[in-house]
Design an enzyme around this catalytic site. Structure first.
Site, PDB file in Angstrom:
ATOM      1  N   ARG A 117      -3.221  -0.921 -17.020  1.00 45.36           N
ATOM      2  CA  ARG A 117      -2.417  -1.128 -15.820  1.00 45.36           C
ATOM      3  C   ARG A 117      -1.634   0.179 -15.552  1.00 45.36           C
ATOM      4  O   ARG A 117      -0.721   0.519 -16.406  1.00 45.36           O
ATOM      5  CB  ARG A 117      -1.763  -2.106 -15.979  1.00 45.36           C
ATOM      6  CG  ARG A 117      -0.673  -2.410 -14.683  1.00 45.36           C
ATOM      7  CD  ARG A 117       0.178  -3.638 -14.798  1.00 45.36           C
ATOM      8  NE  ARG A 117       1.187  -3.794 -13.769  1.00 45.36           N
ATOM      9  CZ  ARG A 117       1.115  -4.339 -12.899  1.00 45.36           C
ATOM     10  NH1 ARG A 117       0.074  -5.119 -12.486  1.00 45.36           N
ATOM     11  NH2 ARG A 117       2.206  -4.664 -11.824  1.00 45.36           N
ATOM     12  N   HIS A 144      -6.609  -2.863  -6.883  1.00 46.38           N
ATOM     13  CA  HIS A 144      -6.111  -3.883  -7.585  1.00 46.38           C
ATOM     14  C   HIS A 144      -7.126  -5.103  -7.534  1.00 46.38           C
ATOM     15  O   HIS A 144      -6.803  -6.166  -7.005  1.00 46.38           O
ATOM     16  CB  HIS A 144      -4.604  -4.561  -7.175  1.00 46.38           C
ATOM     17  CG  HIS A 144      -3.771  -5.212  -8.178  1.00 46.38           C
ATOM     18  ND1 HIS A 144      -4.414  -5.626  -9.379  1.00 46.38           N
ATOM     19  CD2 HIS A 144      -2.519  -5.762  -8.146  1.00 46.38           C
ATOM     20  CE1 HIS A 144      -3.426  -6.226  -9.920  1.00 46.38           C
ATOM     21  NE2 HIS A 144      -2.369  -6.578  -9.325  1.00 46.38           N
ATOM     22  N   GLN A 147      -6.292  -8.975  -8.978  1.00 43.29           N
ATOM     23  CA  GLN A 147      -5.376  -9.736  -8.137  1.00 43.29           C
ATOM     24  C   GLN A 147      -6.237 -10.284  -6.962  1.00 43.29           C
ATOM     25  O   GLN A 147      -6.292 -11.323  -6.888  1.00 43.29           O
ATOM     26  CB  GLN A 147      -4.404  -8.861  -7.533  1.00 43.29           C
ATOM     27  CG  GLN A 147      -3.482  -9.507  -6.296  1.00 43.29           C
ATOM     28  CD  GLN A 147      -2.667 -10.630  -7.083  1.00 43.29           C
ATOM     29  OE1 GLN A 147      -2.033 -10.477  -8.064  1.00 43.29           O
ATOM     30  NE2 GLN A 147      -2.883 -11.851  -6.504  1.00 43.29           N
ATOM     31  N   ASP A 239       2.373  -7.845   1.213  1.00 38.89           N
ATOM     32  CA  ASP A 239       2.921  -7.236  -0.124  1.00 38.89           C
ATOM     33  C   ASP A 239       4.221  -6.539   0.115  1.00 38.89           C
ATOM     34  O   ASP A 239       4.598  -6.491   1.393  1.00 38.89           O
ATOM     35  CB  ASP A 239       1.770  -6.424  -0.728  1.00 38.89           C
ATOM     36  CG  ASP A 239       2.016  -5.826  -1.932  1.00 38.89           C
ATOM     37  OD1 ASP A 239       2.938  -6.287  -2.519  1.00 38.89           O
ATOM     38  OD2 ASP A 239       1.568  -5.045  -2.485  1.00 38.89           O
ATOM     39  N   CYS A 279       0.943 -11.278  -3.333  1.00 39.47           N
ATOM     40  CA  CYS A 279       0.404 -11.038  -4.797  1.00 39.47           C
ATOM     41  C   CYS A 279       1.738 -11.142  -5.689  1.00 39.47           C
ATOM     42  O   CYS A 279       1.651 -11.058  -7.001  1.00 39.47           O
ATOM     43  CB  CYS A 279      -0.204  -9.468  -4.781  1.00 39.47           C
ATOM     44  SG  CYS A 279       0.570  -8.092  -3.947  1.00 39.47           S
ATOM     45  N   ARG A 307      -4.573 -16.008 -11.420  1.00 42.23           N
ATOM     46  CA  ARG A 307      -4.838 -14.692 -12.029  1.00 42.23           C
ATOM     47  C   ARG A 307      -5.214 -15.332 -13.709  1.00 42.23           C
ATOM     48  O   ARG A 307      -6.025 -14.247 -14.176  1.00 42.23           O
ATOM     49  CB  ARG A 307      -3.446 -14.038 -12.288  1.00 42.23           C
ATOM     50  CG  ARG A 307      -2.822 -13.277 -10.831  1.00 42.23           C
ATOM     51  CD  ARG A 307      -3.943 -12.240 -10.640  1.00 42.23           C
ATOM     52  NE  ARG A 307      -3.748 -11.159 -11.590  1.00 42.23           N
ATOM     53  CZ  ARG A 307      -3.100 -10.241 -11.768  1.00 42.23           C
ATOM     54  NH1 ARG A 307      -1.839 -10.039 -10.872  1.00 42.23           N
ATOM     55  NH2 ARG A 307      -3.192  -9.197 -12.510  1.00 42.23           N
TER      56      ARG A 307
END
Length: 321
Positions: A117, A144, A147, A239, A279, A307
């Site tokens: 990450r 991403h 996600q 987001d 998210c 997730r």
């Protein structure tokens, strides 16, 4: 789960593959991962042990802080019978100038998989290039996909399909917008991205998504109108306005994005049974109103839970014997 889905899970072999972005996978392979995630979730809920990674270890490299990514990967690996090793940038020599090449080669001798990450997307691709074990993109500034895998699982569970649905993404044209466009196009979903001028998604990613969409029979739209994007949407996604690394732009972005809040008025244009996704973390009163994110159409906590299951499917598929 149907017999056809079970058969599909048995037949598709992804062992040893990296997971960098959806462009590396076919629609059938993505659907396989989603079906596997749903099956693994069912086992977990029923208390049925599923430990295909017993004795395996994954290294989790974090240059960016996290709640969902860290907890879901660590818990997921434990539930799969393996062990997850947390590696912050201050814990390994990568943070002191060791080359990505050398780090990748050394970690490959110890580990069965690596999740990273990070900020620059090149960190992910370079690590994958030199590692001899699967590398998973846990997030970069450009993408991403972990996600979005969980997002698609949530949509599949609640809508029963992906192809033909319209997803509206409203906000910053960031890594989330990129992976949603590419993933939706792969799966035959229509996607409309609405951003303020100057905050559009990367034009190369948009073009790539549109090429994929032509093959799958879907449409990719980029607009400056939140109302246009939300019109007749099955899924509405947003987001934070200032993602990690852009906090110093918070005040500027609040002004630029003021007309892009996902609120009750905007949602009047979506389908009555729309799903709201985010998210997380979320800032109520900024990118989304409390009435929407805490309302009956919001599935943010199902999405967050998934997730865990989606990443378990990913690790099991890439790292098992």
């Amino acid at each position: 789960m149907t017999a056809q889905q079970t058969e599909k899970i048995q037949k598709i072999d992804l062992r040893g593959r990296d997971f960098i972005e959806f462009t590396d996978y076919t629609a059938e392979e993505i659907r396989y991962l989603l079906d596997l995630a749903i099956e693994i979730k069912g086992k977990q809920k029923s208390g049925v042990p599923f430990q295909p990674l017993k004795g395996k270890t994954i290294g989790l490299i974090f240059e960016k802080s996290s709640t969902r990514t860290r907890v879901s990967f660590e818990v997921g690996m434990f539930q799969l019978g393996g062990h997850a090793l947390f590696l912050s940038k201050n814990d390994i020599q990568l943070g002191r100038g060791e080359t990505t090449h050398d780090t990748a080669k050394v970690l490959s001798r110890y580990l069965d998989g690596i999740m990273i990450r990070t900020f620059g997307h090149h960190n992910v691709t370079e690590l994958a290039e030199h590692a001899d074990v699967p590398v998973i993109n846990g997030l970069s500034d450009a993408a991403h996909p972990c996600q979005v895998l969980a997002d698609f699982q949530t949509v599949l569970e609640h809508k029963g399909k992906l192809a033909g649905l319209k997803m509206a993404y409203i906000g910053d044209g960031n890594n989330m917008a990129h992976s949603l466009m590419l993933g939706a196009a792969k799966m035959g979903m229509h996607v409309a991205v609405a951003t303020p001028e100057g905050y559009e998604p990367d034009s190369a990613v948009v073009e790539q998504a549109r090429i994929i969409a032509q093959e799958s029979g879907s449409e990719v739209t980029v607009t400056y109108s939140a109302q246009e994007a939300a019109k007749d949407a099955d899924i509405v996604y947003t987001d934070v306005w200032a993602s990690m690394g852009f906090e110093e732009e918070q005040k500027i972005r609040e002004q630029a994005f003021a007309a892009y809040q996902v609120d009750e008025e905007l949602m009047k244009g979506a389908k009555p049974d729309y799903m709201f996704l985010h998210c997380l973390p979320a800032h109520r009163g900024e990118e989304v109103s409390a009435g929407v994110i805490d309302g009956p159409n919001s599935l943010i906590f199902d999405q967050a839970e998934n997730r865990l299951h989606a990443q378990k499917a990913l690790m099991a598929a890439l790292m098992s014997e």
